[in-house]
Design an enzyme around this catalytic site. Structure first.
Site, PDB file in Angstrom:
ATOM      1  N   CYS A 123     113.052 104.370 124.265  1.00 13.89           N
ATOM      2  CA  CYS A 123     114.332 103.903 124.827  1.00 13.89           C
ATOM      3  C   CYS A 123     114.187 103.117 126.135  1.00 13.89           C
ATOM      4  CB  CYS A 123     115.323 105.048 124.979  1.00 13.89           C
ATOM      5  SG  CYS A 123     114.788 106.358 126.089  1.00 13.89           S
ATOM      6  N   CYS A 131     116.122 104.899 120.994  1.00 12.13           N
ATOM      7  CA  CYS A 131     114.814 105.559 120.955  1.00 12.13           C
ATOM      8  C   CYS A 131     113.995 105.165 119.727  1.00 12.13           C
ATOM      9  CB  CYS A 131     114.986 107.067 121.017  1.00 12.13           C
ATOM     10  SG  CYS A 131     115.950 107.601 122.446  1.00 12.13           S
ATOM     11  N   LYS A 196     116.610 118.789 121.014  1.00  9.48           N
ATOM     12  CA  LYS A 196     117.164 117.958 122.084  1.00  9.48           C
ATOM     13  C   LYS A 196     118.576 117.549 121.693  1.00  9.48           C
ATOM     14  CE  LYS A 196     116.417 113.647 124.598  1.00  9.48           C
ATOM     15  NZ  LYS A 196     115.503 112.509 124.813  1.00  9.48           N
ATOM     16  N   ARG A 206     119.370 108.243 132.913  1.00 13.12           N
ATOM     17  CA  ARG A 206     119.463 106.896 132.314  1.00 13.12           C
ATOM     18  C   ARG A 206     119.597 105.824 133.381  1.00 13.12           C
ATOM     19  NH1 ARG A 206     123.087 108.511 127.024  1.00 13.12           N
ATOM     20  NH2 ARG A 206     121.556 109.991 126.216  1.00 13.12           N
ATOM     21  N   ARG A 218     123.605 108.179 120.960  1.00 13.32           N
ATOM     22  CA  ARG A 218     122.419 108.766 120.344  1.00 13.32           C
ATOM     23  C   ARG A 218     122.758 109.875 119.348  1.00 13.32           C
ATOM     24  NH1 ARG A 218     119.117 106.002 123.613  1.00 13.32           N
ATOM     25  NH2 ARG A 218     118.751 106.517 125.807  1.00 13.32           N
ATOM     26  N   LYS A 249     116.333 121.312 125.280  1.00 13.56           N
ATOM     27  CA  LYS A 249     116.855 120.413 126.299  1.00 13.56           C
ATOM     28  C   LYS A 249     118.291 120.026 125.981  1.00 13.56           C
ATOM     29  CE  LYS A 249     116.132 115.811 127.986  1.00 13.56           C
ATOM     30  NZ  LYS A 249     115.518 114.547 127.769  1.00 13.56           N
ATOM     31  N   SER A 275     118.517 115.954 134.397  1.00 15.10           N
ATOM     32  CA  SER A 275     118.986 115.198 135.556  1.00 15.10           C
ATOM     33  C   SER A 275     120.414 115.539 135.975  1.00 15.10           C
ATOM     34  CB  SER A 275     118.867 113.699 135.276  1.00 15.10           C
ATOM     35  OG  SER A 275     119.619 113.345 134.127  1.00 15.10           O
ATOM     36  N   TYR A 314     113.453 118.822 138.251  1.00 13.73           N
ATOM     37  CA  TYR A 314     113.372 117.912 139.396  1.00 13.73           C
ATOM     38  C   TYR A 314     113.352 118.692 140.712  1.00 13.73           C
ATOM     39  CZ  TYR A 314     114.605 114.636 135.721  1.00 13.73           C
ATOM     40  OH  TYR A 314     114.600 113.921 134.553  1.00 13.73           O
TER      41      TYR A 314
HETATM   42  C1  PBG Z   1     114.310 109.630 126.638  1.00 16.41           C
HETATM   43  C2  PBG Z   1     114.639 110.795 127.486  1.00 16.41           C
HETATM   44  C3  PBG Z   1     115.863 111.140 128.072  1.00 16.41           C
HETATM   45  C4  PBG Z   1     115.607 112.253 128.875  1.00 16.41           C
HETATM   46  C5  PBG Z   1     114.280 112.581 128.714  1.00 16.41           C
HETATM   47  N1  PBG Z   1     113.698 111.680 127.840  1.00 16.41           N
HETATM   48  C6  PBG Z   1     117.178 110.477 128.034  1.00 16.41           C
HETATM   49  C7  PBG Z   1     117.896 110.339 126.769  1.00 16.41           C
HETATM   50  O1  PBG Z   1     117.545 110.909 125.742  1.00 16.41           O
HETATM   51  O2  PBG Z   1     118.847 109.584 126.800  1.00 16.41           O
HETATM   52  C8  PBG Z   1     116.603 112.948 129.749  1.00 16.41           C
HETATM   53  C9  PBG Z   1     116.038 113.662 130.926  1.00 16.41           C
HETATM   54  C10 PBG Z   1     117.010 114.041 131.975  1.00 16.41           C
HETATM   55  O3  PBG Z   1     118.237 113.844 131.863  1.00 16.41           O
HETATM   56  O4  PBG Z   1     116.555 114.567 132.993  1.00 16.41           O
HETATM   57  N2  PBG Z   1     114.581 109.749 125.310  1.00 16.41           N
END
Ligand code: PBG
Length: 326
Positions: A123, A131, A196, A206, A218, A249, A275, A314
């Site tokens: 991505c 992705c 996920k 992002r 997504r 996640k 995040s 983080y």
């Molecule tokens: C990429 C990815 C993402 C995250 C980790 N790998 C973003 C998404 O899937 O849009 C998110 C990590 C975070 O929010 O800390 N595919």
């Protein structure tokens, strides 16, 4: 069986010594993985607006950061790359001197013992921000697999210790395992983002990774957050395909999923404190509405109590320094 007044649960809470003695879970620095954003270019050290304390570094600026991480005894970092060039097939993701490949080599040279985990996804590298490969308005699963396999292999060639696919395509763990094994990387573990969810809590990431999809969302590949049985099937599938560590996640709104996975699967289990979860705490703390240190330690303890062995967060650097001073 004793009941009140013979039974008094408060007896074991009278002092910190006593509480510590009967404590069921602990957050240990050794459980933490610190995510990092590496941006292609030179001389870049840029704070992410929605993630105070988190920076985007160009590979040449990594030294001080990586040495600090090592000094804090954080065992591992998880790398995300932001390339200069994006295209339809994410070719910068598997370029031999792409931004991640450069970063891995740099970090392994600076601190060889620090475990370097690489996020394997397209991505950040595709112009549409999805992705996988886009065909019409769909994300094509099977055309994406060889590109993910190629990306993981090029990370291993650069020296990555663990590869971590986060794309949520079906069959990616198998494709990656086969490609690593064929090229002499049988010893490299796969940490799969097994369950996920499509989550609003990825918003700040992002911005940091410039990876928001340019059209649509997504939902056709990441999971529907109403579901838990489906998460168990995702995990089961990744284990069958060869995942060594499984990840759930986000973490905070998904503690039930972590607990269920812990009860069912005898695999190392990671949870990603994402995040948006970080940004919420930072924003509230900045306003003086939360005691940041207390809130973060409580959140991480909750993720461990739910059953996670490993936490990707983080907050890792802050937590490592707080735990040191206790
Ligand atoms: C990429 C990815 C993402 C995250 C980790 N790998 C973003 C998404 O899937 O849009 C998110 C990590 C975070 O929010 O800390 N595919």
């Amino acid at each position: 069986m004793a009941v009140f007044p013979q039974l008094r649960l408060r007896r074991l809470r009278r002092s910190e010594r006593l509480r510590a003695l009967v404590r069921e879970n602990r957050v240990d620095v050794g459980d933490l993985i610190y995510p990092m954003f590496v941006v292609e270019g030179k001389g870049i050290r840029q704070e992410v607006a929605s993630m105070p304390g988190i920076f985007r570094f160009s590979p040449d600026q990594l030294d001080a950061e990586v040495e600090e991480i090592a000094t804090l005894k954080i065992p591992a970092v998880l790398l995300f790359g932001i390339p200069e060039h994006k295209d339809e097939v994410g070719s910068s993701a598997y370029a031999p001197d792409g931004v991640i490949q450069q970063a891995v080599r740099t970090i392994k040279k600076l601190v060889p013992e620090l475990l370097v985990i690489t996020d394997v996804c397209l991505c950040e590298y595709t112009i549409h921000g999805h992705c996988g490969i886009v065909v019409g308005d769909q994300i094509d699963n099977d055309q994406t697999l060889p590109l993910l396999a190629k990306t993981a292999l090029s990370h291993a060639e650069a020296g990555a210790d663990i590869v971590a696919p986060s794309d949520m395509m079906d069959g990616r763990v198998k494709a990656i395992r086969e490609s690593l094994d064929k090229s002499g990387f049988q010893h490299i573990p796969i940490l799969s983002y097994a369950a996920k969810y499509a989550s609003a809590f990825y918003g700040p990431f992002r911005e940091a990774a410039e990876s928001a999809p340019k059209f649509g969302d997504r939902l056709s590949y990441q999971m529907d957050y109403h579901n838990i049985r489906e998460a168990l099937r995702e995990i089961e599938q990744d284990i069958k395909e060869g995942a060594d560590i499984i990840m759930i996640k986000p973490a905070l709104a998904y503690l039930d999923v972590i607990r269920q996975a812990r009860n069912i699967f005898n695999y190392p289990l990671a949870a990603y404190n994402v995040s948006g979860e970080y940004a919420m705490v930072k924003a509230a703390a900045k306003q003086g509405w939360l005691d940041e240190r207390k809130a973060v330690l409580e959140i991480l303890a909750a993720i461990k109590r739910a059953g996670a062995d490993i936490i990707i967060t983080y907050h890792a650097k802050e937590v490592a320094s707080w735990l040191k001073s206790v």
